[in-house]
Design a protein around this motif. Sequence first.
Motif, mmCIF file in Angstrom:
data_model
loop_
_atom_site.group_PDB
_atom_site.id
_atom_site.type_symbol
_atom_site.label_atom_id
_atom_site.label_comp_id
_atom_site.label_asym_id
_atom_site.label_seq_id
_atom_site.Cartn_x
_atom_site.Cartn_y
_atom_site.Cartn_z
ATOM 1 N N SER A 1 10.580 19.068 -12.377
ATOM 2 C CA SER A 1 12.161 18.347 -12.634
ATOM 3 C C SER A 1 11.435 16.750 -12.230
ATOM 4 C CB SER A 1 13.406 18.841 -12.438
ATOM 5 O OG SER A 1 14.029 19.022 -11.325
ATOM 6 N N LEU A 2 12.481 15.141 -12.669
ATOM 7 C CA LEU A 2 12.435 14.228 -12.213
ATOM 8 C C LEU A 2 13.458 14.164 -10.766
ATOM 9 C CD1 LEU A 2 12.247 11.350 -11.863
ATOM 10 C CD2 LEU A 2 14.363 11.148 -13.167
ATOM 11 N N ASN A 3 14.214 14.869 -10.496
ATOM 12 C CA ASN A 3 14.887 15.377 -8.711
ATOM 13 C C ASN A 3 13.959 15.952 -8.431
ATOM 14 O OD1 ASN A 3 17.448 14.504 -7.700
ATOM 15 N ND2 ASN A 3 18.392 16.524 -7.970
ATOM 16 N N TYR A 4 13.449 16.858 -8.838
ATOM 17 C CA TYR A 4 12.890 17.986 -7.738
ATOM 18 C C TYR A 4 11.335 16.883 -7.099
ATOM 19 C CZ TYR A 4 9.673 20.831 -6.171
ATOM 20 O OH TYR A 4 8.126 21.479 -5.077
ATOM 21 N N ILE A 5 10.953 15.769 -8.240
ATOM 22 C CA ILE A 5 9.505 15.002 -7.867
ATOM 23 C C ILE A 5 10.456 14.197 -6.589
ATOM 24 C CG2 ILE A 5 8.647 13.329 -9.210
ATOM 25 C CD1 ILE A 5 8.303 14.911 -11.658
ATOM 26 N N LEU A 6 11.169 13.923 -7.047
ATOM 27 C CA LEU A 6 12.063 12.095 -6.496
ATOM 28 C C LEU A 6 12.378 13.417 -4.484
ATOM 29 C CD1 LEU A 6 14.547 10.791 -8.747
ATOM 30 C CD2 LEU A 6 12.169 9.199 -7.621
ATOM 31 N N HIS A 7 13.081 13.647 -4.913
ATOM 32 C CA HIS A 7 12.922 14.925 -3.770
ATOM 33 C C HIS A 7 11.726 14.952 -2.427
ATOM 34 C CE1 HIS A 7 17.159 14.827 -4.826
ATOM 35 N NE2 HIS A 7 17.635 15.205 -3.401
ATOM 36 N N GLU A 8 11.111 15.570 -3.562
ATOM 37 C CA GLU A 8 9.503 16.061 -2.630
ATOM 38 C C GLU A 8 8.990 15.238 -2.134
ATOM 39 O OE1 GLU A 8 6.692 18.687 -1.055
ATOM 40 O OE2 GLU A 8 9.065 18.945 -1.972
ATOM 41 N N ARG B 1 0.511 -1.129 0.342
ATOM 42 C CA ARG B 1 0.229 0.346 0.312
ATOM 43 C C ARG B 1 1.045 1.149 -0.007
ATOM 44 N NH1 ARG B 1 -3.333 -0.175 5.168
ATOM 45 N NH2 ARG B 1 -3.387 -1.950 4.056
ATOM 46 N N LEU B 2 1.830 1.163 0.929
ATOM 47 C CA LEU B 2 2.879 2.499 1.186
ATOM 48 C C LEU B 2 3.270 2.761 -1.038
ATOM 49 C CD1 LEU B 2 4.544 4.947 2.332
ATOM 50 C CD2 LEU B 2 6.184 3.048 3.070
ATOM 51 N N HIS B 3 3.634 1.962 -1.268
ATOM 52 C CA HIS B 3 4.888 1.747 -2.098
ATOM 53 C C HIS B 3 3.475 2.497 -3.305
ATOM 54 C CE1 HIS B 3 8.063 -1.190 -1.544
ATOM 55 N NE2 HIS B 3 8.228 -0.273 -0.973
ATOM 56 N N GLN B 4 2.512 2.244 -3.235
ATOM 57 C CA GLN B 4 1.468 2.213 -4.365
ATOM 58 C C GLN B 4 1.210 3.787 -4.170
ATOM 59 O OE1 GLN B 4 0.751 0.664 -7.030
ATOM 60 N NE2 GLN B 4 -0.180 2.269 -8.086
ATOM 61 N N GLN B 5 1.325 4.115 -3.178
ATOM 62 C CA GLN B 5 1.110 5.957 -2.113
ATOM 63 C C GLN B 5 1.953 6.114 -3.229
ATOM 64 O OE1 GLN B 5 0.195 5.865 1.428
ATOM 65 N NE2 GLN B 5 -2.132 5.471 1.199
ATOM 66 N N ILE B 6 3.263 5.499 -2.521
ATOM 67 C CA ILE B 6 4.338 6.587 -3.639
ATOM 68 C C ILE B 6 4.235 6.847 -4.829
ATOM 69 C CG2 ILE B 6 6.993 6.762 -3.608
ATOM 70 C CD1 ILE B 6 6.835 5.558 -0.853
ATOM 71 N N LYS B 7 4.104 5.947 -5.282
ATOM 72 C CA LYS B 7 4.068 5.740 -7.157
ATOM 73 C C LYS B 7 3.172 6.834 -7.660
ATOM 74 C CE LYS B 7 5.287 1.012 -7.871
ATOM 75 N NZ LYS B 7 5.407 -0.534 -8.083
ATOM 76 N N ASN B 8 1.700 6.511 -6.900
ATOM 77 C CA ASN B 8 0.547 7.840 -7.099
ATOM 78 C C ASN B 8 1.335 9.443 -6.946
ATOM 79 O OD1 ASN B 8 -1.573 5.209 -7.617
ATOM 80 N ND2 ASN B 8 -1.779 5.516 -6.433
ATOM 81 N N GLU B 9 1.850 9.125 -5.781
ATOM 82 C CA GLU B 9 2.285 10.933 -5.085
ATOM 83 C C GLU B 9 3.470 11.141 -6.664
ATOM 84 O OE1 GLU B 9 2.634 13.833 -3.641
ATOM 85 O OE2 GLU B 9 0.837 12.474 -3.433
ATOM 86 N N PHE B 10 3.884 10.415 -7.067
ATOM 87 C CA PHE B 10 4.949 10.725 -7.934
ATOM 88 C C PHE B 10 4.094 10.712 -9.090
ATOM 89 C CE2 PHE B 10 7.270 9.356 -11.348
ATOM 90 C CZ PHE B 10 9.261 9.593 -11.357
ATOM 91 N N THR B 11 3.820 9.665 -9.674
ATOM 92 C CA THR B 11 2.553 10.393 -11.433
ATOM 93 C C THR B 11 1.938 11.729 -10.640
ATOM 94 O OG1 THR B 11 2.585 8.063 -11.049
ATOM 95 C CG2 THR B 11 0.937 9.376 -12.590
#
Length: 76
Positions: free
Chosen positions: A33-40, A9-19
């Motif tokens: 940017s990709l870097n900003y998204i990963l850090h955020e 569930r946590l991994h799915q939430q992280i993927k949804n937020e990234f998307t």
Amino acid sequence: MAVRENTIRLHQQIKNEFTKLSNKTAHGVQVYSLNYILHEVAHRYCKSPKTVENIVFNRTVTANYVPTQSEMFNPE
């Protein structure tokens, strides 16, 4: 070793937020940017950016997890 439902569930939430963040555009151009998204996302979920990257790009055990027969028929 069985993968916990909370982890999935946590991994799915992280993927949804990234998307959600990566699909945000302004004037036809990606806003973040990709870097900003990963850090955020890492900051929001108290993970390292590398961990978020591994989760998003399916480089984790849960992404490749196949339950054994004993786990399928004898849930704990």
